[in-house]
Structure formats: structure tokens, C-alpha cells
Scaffold this motif. Structure first.
Motif, short mmCIF file in Angstrom:
data_model
loop_
_atom_site.label_atom_id
_atom_site.label_comp_id
_atom_site.label_asym_id
_atom_site.label_seq_id
_atom_site.Cartn_x
_atom_site.Cartn_y
_atom_site.Cartn_z
N GLY A 24 0.83 -1.20 0.00
CA GLY A 24 0.00 0.00 0.00
C GLY A 24 0.87 1.25 0.00
O GLY A 24 2.10 1.16 -0.09
N ARG A 48 -4.15 5.77 -6.37
CA ARG A 48 -5.11 4.66 -6.25
C ARG A 48 -5.12 3.82 -7.52
O ARG A 48 -5.12 2.58 -7.47
N GLY A 52 -4.17 -0.01 -7.27
CA GLY A 52 -5.36 -0.84 -7.42
C GLY A 52 -6.30 -0.69 -6.23
O GLY A 52 -5.92 -0.13 -5.19
N PRO A 53 -7.51 -1.22 -6.37
CA PRO A 53 -8.53 -0.99 -5.35
C PRO A 53 -8.32 -1.77 -4.06
O PRO A 53 -8.80 -1.38 -3.00
N GLY A 54 -7.56 -2.86 -4.10
CA GLY A 54 -7.49 -3.73 -2.91
C GLY A 54 -6.44 -3.34 -1.89
O GLY A 54 -6.38 -3.92 -0.81
N LYS A 55 -5.59 -2.36 -2.22
CA LYS A 55 -4.47 -2.06 -1.31
C LYS A 55 -4.72 -0.77 -0.54
O LYS A 55 -5.24 0.19 -1.10
N GLU A 83 -12.61 3.61 0.58
CA GLU A 83 -11.65 2.66 1.18
C GLU A 83 -10.42 3.35 1.76
O GLU A 83 -9.57 2.68 2.36
N HIS A 107 -12.18 3.64 7.66
CA HIS A 107 -10.85 3.11 8.03
C HIS A 107 -10.01 4.26 8.58
O HIS A 107 -9.90 5.31 7.94
#
Ligand code: G3P
Length: 207
Positions: A24, A48, A52-55, A83, A107
Motif C-alpha cells: 500500500g 489509487r 489498485g482498489p485492494g491495497k 476505502e 478506516h
């Protein structure tokens, strides 16, 4: 162990995410300022799109008061995405913002941590991550290894879901020490990672 890049340099993020197992990206207002005049939100959205979206992408608020921090967080979540890990300094105003943001399911990363007690309060307020400042503590004659170990021990003993995201490193040895003390995650300038694998003795051995 998870490695994050503590930078807003787009070229570096592209290059180092390609090479290293990067989990990240983090930044703070000083790091963003280094990039010069830029559209802040376009810049964060570009980061971002690279990671990517997952990190996790951690972005710091700039307001010093709770209400301002809440507004900053809202803007980040609207203009980047939901996110984002909102980085909030663990101050009197910040701890109130951490509680409120967690009540909204955001978060949150508690940052600017220089003591175990500051970290404990952020954990208890619900912070997902806490960021002890390793090199800055060392410069102050504090014991970053002991403080990180205390945070890790409380997480273990009481099953807090909080992750230690150690920050403020000047060399790879400090990163080693943070991991050994119990930090699950460390964020650093890409030059520290590059330095690990580009030492002349390695190149010479390979040659
Ligand atoms: O994100 C906080 C951390 O990067 C601070 O680092 O190098 O300014 O001590 P430094």
C-alpha cells in the motif's frame, strides 16, 4: 511483514510497486508538498489507480480540530474513495475524530505516535492502524523498539484488531528493528527498499 511506500511520487510508486511486494501507500502533508503544485485529489486518485482498489491508501487530514478533521475525512472519502485510510494525528482533537470516524465505519490510522500510551489510546478509540514514528523517537532519545514491543504486546494480550504501521525510517536497520519488535507493517521511502538490494557487496558477489 507488509511493506508500504511512504511517498506521493507517482513515478516511484509505479516503479517500486512493479518490483517490490508493496502492500500500500502512505503520505502526509509534507510528503505531498514535495510533489510541488499539483491537483491533490487527482494526484491521490492516480496513486489509487496505480496500486489498485485492494491495497490500503493512507491519506492524512490537515485540520487540527475535530470538526475540521471530520470535514477533511469526508472530502477524502468523497473525492478519492470510501476505502481510504484516513490518517489522523493522535492528539486531543484527533482522538475524538478517531472515535467519530470509527462510529461511521471509516478506516482510520492514528499517526504521529511517540509513546506507548498514545498508541494504546488510539487502539482503544478504534484505530485500524497506529503509526509510531521510529526515527523521530530515536532522535529524541526514546526507545522505539520498546514502545513498539509494548504496543504489540497489548494487541496480542487483548486481541485488538489494530495493526502497527511503523513509520519515519532513515535506514533499513530501523525497519528490521520495527518488524522484530512486533510491527506487522512498515512504511518507508522507496530509497530504503532500493538500498537493501543494491549494495555493492551484492553486486560484486553476483558478478
Ligand atoms: O508519515 C510519517 C512519517 O513518514 C514521518 O517521517 O521522515 O518525516 O520522520 P519523517
Amino acid at each position: 511483514m507488509k511493506y508500504l511506500l511512504d511517498t506521493a511520487d507517482l513515478a516511484a510508486i509505479r516503479r517500486f510497486c512493479d518490483i517490490f511486494p508493496v502492500a500500500g501507500v502512505t503520505s502526509n502533508p509534507s510528503i505531498v508538498n514535495k510533489e510541488g503544485k499539483t491537483d491533490f485529489f487527482a494526484h491521490m486518485n492516480e496513486i489509487r489507480s496505480i496500486i489498485g482498489p485492494g491495497k490500503p491508501l493512507h491519506i492524512q487530514v490537515t485540520a487540527l480540530d475535530t470538526e475540521g478533521m471530520m470535514r477533511d475525512a469526508d472530502t477524502l472519502l468523497t473525492k478519492v474513495d470510501k476505502e481510504v485510510y484516513v490518517k489522523v494525528p493522535v492528539t486531543m482533537e484527533g482522538i475524538r475524530a478517531i472515535k467519530r470516524l470509527k462510529a461511521q465505519g471509516v478506516h482510520v490510522t492514528g499517526t504521529a505516535i511517540y509513546s506507548s500510551q498514545q498508541g494504546f489510546l488510539a487502539m482503544e478509540a478504534g484505530a485500524d492502524c497506529i503509526a509510531p514514528y521510529f526515527n523521530r523517537m530515536e532522535n529524541m532519545g526514546l526507545d522505539p523498539d520498546g514502545i513498539i514491543a509494548a504496543l504489540a504486546e497489548m494487541i496480542r494480550l487483548y486481541h485488538y484488531p489494530t495493526e502497527i504501521l511503523a513509520a519515519s525510517f532513515k535506514n533499513a536497520g530501523q525497519v528490521d528493528r520495527a518488524f522484530l519488535a512486533g510491527a506487522q507493517t512498515a512504511t518507508m521511502d522507496p530509497s530504503i527498499l532500493e538500498g537493501v538490494l543494491t549494495q555493492p557487496h551484492i553486486t560484486n558477489a553476483v558478478a
